[in-house]
Design a protein around this motif. Structure first.
Motif: not given
Length: 375
Positions: A276-287, A291-298
């Motif tokens: 699914x659409x990955x977000x940046x690792x935790x701690x790198x949100x300033x890059x 604002x919010x990572x994508x969540x996907x349901x299965x």
């Protein structure tokens, strides 16, 4: 530390306590082999050779594998054997043989002291390792076989054998919003990573009960990791992680991936990667621009197993340099067969991975969950 927890009738596999590594067998046999070698030389060489002088170093050889008492015994044995060999050749009273006995005594005393010091260092290492293991057990508590509406099994194995510490983490919590779980991998290994693991797990165990959804949980973890980076003055601190939330009413699992290894779903005799659409690792949100990572349901129903792993598993190499083929191995074992339980999946990987690689260069963590039957 390596621990696995199981669901159902399988037993719990737990390595209890740290044990010092015993000297290899060849090292314990070396003093006896050396004595045999000296006697062989004595029998084959001419009498002009003072072969018994080789016995001076016997206590030092024994000190590598034995304690001070055994070293003292070897010292006395060396002196007696030197005297016997000298008596056979009628040189017992000569000055050089007396000097050899004195030298053997001095070497024996020093070797016994060295062996005693080695034993004290081993005891200190055992104590320090036991404390480190207790710390990791407090942080990475063994996952119960049932957490709320899910069955669970887990395994953790640090790359630094015998240290009992590492940089991977996992946890499962039953919350009013559903069962929430995390698996992650912080930058670094060993003791420097333990503090970050503690900070992340502390943030998750609080946010899992209070945050409204997974992106909100991730935001709490992000803020906690940023504070940790500021406190330890590490501008490059980050952690990859996967967060999941199980809705037992809707038979759905929601996943957010923060730069981590994709979860694997075993469902209806098939094995799928939940990409699914990955977000940046935790701690790198300033890059990140969003604002919010994508969540996907299965869909996640009875008979399904969701497997979460860290990259230490999928990046384990064999002698040819090939990575561990996680999906292929799971398909070979479980595809087209009755639904496994979480413990079945973890136990299989725990035995199959050593067949692929003997030396792990990164920590390995696994967490498998399955819906619990409400019948």
């Amino acid at each position: 530390m390596r621990h696995t927890t199981s669901a159902g009738p399988r037993t719990v596999d737990m390595e209890d306590g740290f044990r010092p590594v015993a000297p290899p067998a060849w090292m314990r046999w070396l003093p006896f082999v050396y004595v045999a070698f000296v006697l062989l030389l004595e029998a084959t060489l001419q009498k002009e050779w003072a072969v018994s002088f080789f016995l001076i170093v016997l206590p030092a050889i024994a000190a590598y594998a034995f304690g001070p008492v055994v070293v003292a015994v070897f010292t006395v044995f060396s002196i007696l054997l030197e005297g016997s060999l000298a008596a056979i050749s009628h040189h017992l009273g000569e000055n050089h043989h007396v000097t050899a006995d004195i030298a053997t005594t001095v070497v024996g005393i020093l070797s016994a002291a060295l062996a005693a010091h080695r034993r004290r260092q081993e005891a200190h290492l055992v104590h320090a390792s036991s404390v480190a293991e207790a710390l990791m057990r407090a942080l990475l508590r063994p996952v119960p076989h049932q957490v709320g509406n899910v069955l669970a099994a887990s395994l953790y194995r640090p790359s630094e054998a015998g240290t009992m510490v590492g940089g991977d983490l996992f946890d499962v919590r039953a919350t009013p919003a559903g069962e929430r779980a995390v698996i992650g991998d912080v930058r670094g290994k060993g003791l420097p990573a333990v503090r970050t693991v503690a900070a992340l797990l502390g943030s998750f165990r609080e946010a899992a009960y209070e945050a409204e959804d997974l992106p909100a949980v991730a935001a709490r973890l992000e803020r906690g990791l940023v504070r940790e980076a500021e406190e330890i003055h590490d501008e490059e601190l980050f952690a990859t992680a996967v967060l999941i939330e199980y809705d037992s009413v809707a038979d759905r699992v929601t996943v957010t991936n923060h730069g981590h290894v994709e979860p694997v779903l075993i469902s209806c005799g098939e094995v799928h990667v939940l990409d699914g659409p990955p977000a940046l690792p935790l701690g790198l949100s300033d890059l990140a621009a969003a604002d919010r990572p994508a969540a996907r349901s299965h869909r996640f129903a009875r008979g399904d197993v969701l497997l979460l792993v860290t990259d230490g598993l999928v990046e384990a190499r064999d002698t040819g340099g090939d990575f561990y083929p996680l999906v292929e191995r799971l398909r070979h074992r479980f595809e087209g067969r009755p639904a496994p339980g979480p413990a079945d999946v973890v136990n299989f990987l725990n035995t199959d991975l050593p067949r692929h690689t003997r030396d792990l260069h990164d920590d390995v963590a696994m967490l498998a969950i399955a819906p619990h039957s409400r019948i």
